[in-house]
Design a protein around this motif. Sequence first.
Motif, PDB file in Angstrom:
ATOM      1  N   VAL A  18       0.836  -1.207   0.000  1.00  0.00           N
ATOM      2  CA  VAL A  18       0.000   0.000   0.000  1.00  0.00           C
ATOM      3  C   VAL A  18       0.868   1.253   0.000  1.00  0.00           C
ATOM      4  O   VAL A  18       0.635   2.195  -0.766  1.00  0.00           O
ATOM      5  CB  VAL A  18      -0.959  -0.017   1.205  1.00  0.00           C
ATOM      6  CG1 VAL A  18      -1.654   1.336   1.349  1.00  0.00           C
ATOM      7  CG2 VAL A  18      -1.991  -1.122   1.041  1.00  0.00           C
ATOM      8  N   SER A  29      -7.361   7.331  -3.353  1.00  0.00           N
ATOM      9  CA  SER A  29      -8.369   6.939  -2.370  1.00  0.00           C
ATOM     10  C   SER A  29      -8.120   5.491  -1.942  1.00  0.00           C
ATOM     11  O   SER A  29      -7.359   4.751  -2.585  1.00  0.00           O
ATOM     12  CB  SER A  29      -9.773   7.062  -2.971  1.00  0.00           C
ATOM     13  OG  SER A  29      -9.951   6.091  -3.997  1.00  0.00           O
ATOM     14  N   ARG A  30      -8.800   5.074  -0.881  1.00  0.00           N
ATOM     15  CA  ARG A  30      -8.704   3.683  -0.447  1.00  0.00           C
ATOM     16  C   ARG A  30      -9.180   2.738  -1.547  1.00  0.00           C
ATOM     17  O   ARG A  30      -8.589   1.673  -1.757  1.00  0.00           O
ATOM     18  CB  ARG A  30      -9.529   3.471   0.830  1.00  0.00           C
ATOM     19  CG  ARG A  30      -8.937   4.152   2.068  1.00  0.00           C
ATOM     20  CD  ARG A  30      -9.960   4.152   3.225  1.00  0.00           C
ATOM     21  NE  ARG A  30      -9.412   4.684   4.466  1.00  0.00           N
ATOM     22  CZ  ARG A  30      -9.288   5.971   4.740  1.00  0.00           C
ATOM     23  NH1 ARG A  30      -9.649   6.882   3.831  1.00  0.00           N
ATOM     24  NH2 ARG A  30      -8.798   6.373   5.906  1.00  0.00           N
ATOM     25  N   GLN A  31     -10.247   3.123  -2.229  1.00  0.00           N
ATOM     26  CA  GLN A  31     -10.778   2.270  -3.304  1.00  0.00           C
ATOM     27  C   GLN A  31      -9.752   2.111  -4.425  1.00  0.00           C
ATOM     28  O   GLN A  31      -9.572   1.008  -4.968  1.00  0.00           O
ATOM     29  CB  GLN A  31     -12.078   2.877  -3.854  1.00  0.00           C
ATOM     30  CG  GLN A  31     -13.252   2.845  -2.877  1.00  0.00           C
ATOM     31  CD  GLN A  31     -13.291   4.051  -1.950  1.00  0.00           C
ATOM     32  OE1 GLN A  31     -12.292   4.766  -1.797  1.00  0.00           O
ATOM     33  NE2 GLN A  31     -14.441   4.291  -1.339  1.00  0.00           N
ATOM     34  N   GLN A  41     -10.733  -4.249  -0.030  1.00  0.00           N
ATOM     35  CA  GLN A  41     -10.937  -2.921   0.535  1.00  0.00           C
ATOM     36  C   GLN A  41     -10.822  -2.938   2.052  1.00  0.00           C
ATOM     37  O   GLN A  41     -10.333  -1.987   2.660  1.00  0.00           O
ATOM     38  CB  GLN A  41     -12.300  -2.369   0.103  1.00  0.00           C
ATOM     39  CG  GLN A  41     -12.344  -2.037  -1.382  1.00  0.00           C
ATOM     40  CD  GLN A  41     -13.385  -0.974  -1.714  1.00  0.00           C
ATOM     41  OE1 GLN A  41     -13.860  -0.253  -0.850  1.00  0.00           O
ATOM     42  NE2 GLN A  41     -13.730  -0.889  -2.991  1.00  0.00           N
ATOM     43  N   VAL A  44      -7.103  -2.918   2.817  1.00  0.00           N
ATOM     44  CA  VAL A  44      -6.540  -1.589   2.562  1.00  0.00           C
ATOM     45  C   VAL A  44      -6.950  -0.622   3.665  1.00  0.00           C
ATOM     46  O   VAL A  44      -6.135   0.163   4.165  1.00  0.00           O
ATOM     47  CB  VAL A  44      -6.979  -1.063   1.181  1.00  0.00           C
ATOM     48  CG1 VAL A  44      -6.640   0.418   1.039  1.00  0.00           C
ATOM     49  CG2 VAL A  44      -6.307  -1.867   0.074  1.00  0.00           C
ATOM     50  N   SER A  45      -8.212  -0.670   4.077  1.00  0.00           N
ATOM     51  CA  SER A  45      -8.673   0.231   5.136  1.00  0.00           C
ATOM     52  C   SER A  45      -7.922  -0.007   6.436  1.00  0.00           C
ATOM     53  O   SER A  45      -7.543   0.941   7.137  1.00  0.00           O
ATOM     54  CB  SER A  45     -10.176   0.047   5.367  1.00  0.00           C
ATOM     55  OG  SER A  45     -10.908   0.524   4.254  1.00  0.00           O
ATOM     56  N   VAL A  48      -4.311   1.326   5.880  1.00  0.00           N
ATOM     57  CA  VAL A  48      -4.291   2.784   5.847  1.00  0.00           C
ATOM     58  C   VAL A  48      -4.501   3.349   7.250  1.00  0.00           C
ATOM     59  O   VAL A  48      -3.846   4.326   7.649  1.00  0.00           O
ATOM     60  CB  VAL A  48      -5.360   3.316   4.870  1.00  0.00           C
ATOM     61  CG1 VAL A  48      -5.581   4.808   5.070  1.00  0.00           C
ATOM     62  CG2 VAL A  48      -4.926   3.037   3.433  1.00  0.00           C
ATOM     63  N   GLU A  59      -4.465  12.351   5.283  1.00  0.00           N
ATOM     64  CA  GLU A  59      -5.563  12.630   4.353  1.00  0.00           C
ATOM     65  C   GLU A  59      -5.257  13.901   3.583  1.00  0.00           C
ATOM     66  O   GLU A  59      -4.635  14.829   4.104  1.00  0.00           O
ATOM     67  CB  GLU A  59      -6.881  12.743   5.107  1.00  0.00           C
ATOM     68  CG  GLU A  59      -7.309  11.420   5.739  1.00  0.00           C
ATOM     69  CD  GLU A  59      -8.676  11.493   6.404  1.00  0.00           C
ATOM     70  OE1 GLU A  59      -9.223  12.621   6.509  1.00  0.00           O
ATOM     71  OE2 GLU A  59      -9.194  10.436   6.805  1.00  0.00           O
ATOM     72  N   ARG A  71     -14.980  10.512  -1.882  1.00  0.00           N
ATOM     73  CA  ARG A  71     -13.883   9.636  -1.463  1.00  0.00           C
ATOM     74  C   ARG A  71     -12.767  10.478  -0.858  1.00  0.00           C
ATOM     75  O   ARG A  71     -12.395  11.518  -1.403  1.00  0.00           O
ATOM     76  CB  ARG A  71     -13.349   8.849  -2.656  1.00  0.00           C
ATOM     77  CG  ARG A  71     -14.358   7.861  -3.221  1.00  0.00           C
ATOM     78  CD  ARG A  71     -13.770   7.077  -4.387  1.00  0.00           C
ATOM     79  NE  ARG A  71     -14.694   6.081  -4.894  1.00  0.00           N
ATOM     80  CZ  ARG A  71     -14.429   5.236  -5.881  1.00  0.00           C
ATOM     81  NH1 ARG A  71     -13.239   5.301  -6.490  1.00  0.00           N
ATOM     82  NH2 ARG A  71     -15.330   4.359  -6.266  1.00  0.00           N
ATOM     83  N   LEU A  74      -5.652  10.190  -0.042  1.00  0.00           N
ATOM     84  CA  LEU A  74      -4.544   9.952   0.879  1.00  0.00           C
ATOM     85  C   LEU A  74      -3.237  10.282   0.201  1.00  0.00           C
ATOM     86  O   LEU A  74      -3.102  10.167  -1.022  1.00  0.00           O
ATOM     87  CB  LEU A  74      -4.528   8.481   1.309  1.00  0.00           C
ATOM     88  CG  LEU A  74      -5.828   7.951   1.911  1.00  0.00           C
ATOM     89  CD1 LEU A  74      -5.852   6.439   1.841  1.00  0.00           C
ATOM     90  CD2 LEU A  74      -5.986   8.432   3.337  1.00  0.00           C
TER      91      LEU A  74
END
Length: 395
Positions: A18, A29-31, A41, A44-45, A48, A59, A71, A74
Amino acid sequence: MHRKLTVRDLRAGNRARVLRALYFDQPRSRQELAGITGLSQASVSNVVGELINDGVVVEAGQVDSDGGRPRVLLRVNPTFAAVVGVDVGETHVLVEVFDLTLRRLAMATFPMDPGAYPADEVARQVLVGLETCLAEAGVDDVLGVGVGLPGLVEQGVVYTQTVGWHGVPFERMLRAGTDLPLYLDNGANTLGQAESWFGAGRGTDDVVVALIGSGVGASVIAGGVPYRGVSGGAGEWGHTTVALDGRACRCGGAGCLEAYIGAAGVVERYRALEDGVPEEQEAALRALVGSDTPAAREVLAETARFAGLGIGNLINLFNPSLVVLGGWAGLLLGERLLDAIRAEAATHALRRSFEQVSITLCELGPESVALGAATLPVADLLAAGGVKRVPSRIG
């Protein structure tokens, strides 16, 4: 026998994936990071969240999505820690301090006499520059100090035949003045990493970055991985022989490519044919490139021939898709001679290999050895998933 991966190993690997994806392509974005890394996801969340808690990611605003909630974008936190890059060239020592995203914060240059190159004095200049630049930048948390050096660098010990260094314990000499993490490498390798990360070689897996300064070297990247040889000595392109019983080289050999295209050799040849050439090496080379006298044209034509011959050899040996010409002298010469160098390389490279290669100039300028040196501690941080080497705090 392979060691079984633990949950901790997997989490560290996910953090590295990541963070690396974000570092080279931000903001995201996370997506988007899930799509880039192939992680779920949820994974990743989680990653992050850890990176934000650790302060390495922040952010960076929001972007509208298609019909849903905006969204959150980052980015890597530039102030997470500073990094230092040092270029130990044969005519100067350059020290630069950068933030984590490699924006320059401070720099200092110390001229060196190419004819007198005592290792203890070079180490002293590095340490003085380090202290000066860190104070100017106002940072007290440093990931590490990357140092690009001429010659072979093996576990902190330097072998630079052209300046009389053989087994110089340069890392130990620096360690006497700093406890920051140190990363030493050949300057052509640091230039190669800079161009691969941010410059002409970005996105290219098979590239040779040729450095022409006072001396000559090359960084070979094959399949996206630097080729280093058994002890880090790969890429000594300048000491490939291009003329049997040819000109004397500073390494003690004869007919080396460096004697024909390195700044020292080119300027020496120019002085033999032209009066009034400036004493300082860079000024002399600039005068040559800007001149149109018969002597200047003769020297430049010969330089282009040998540079093209050397690049043709690189193409035949490594079959790269790209050759990048850099170094302060390479950029000066390349501005005038690149077309002639390409034409000469075509006469020495195999036809099919030449059809597949591009030859271009370094995009990052003459200071990219120091920039590349600064990437060494950054690469360590990315590989570790944002975990710092210790100690990293000054004092």
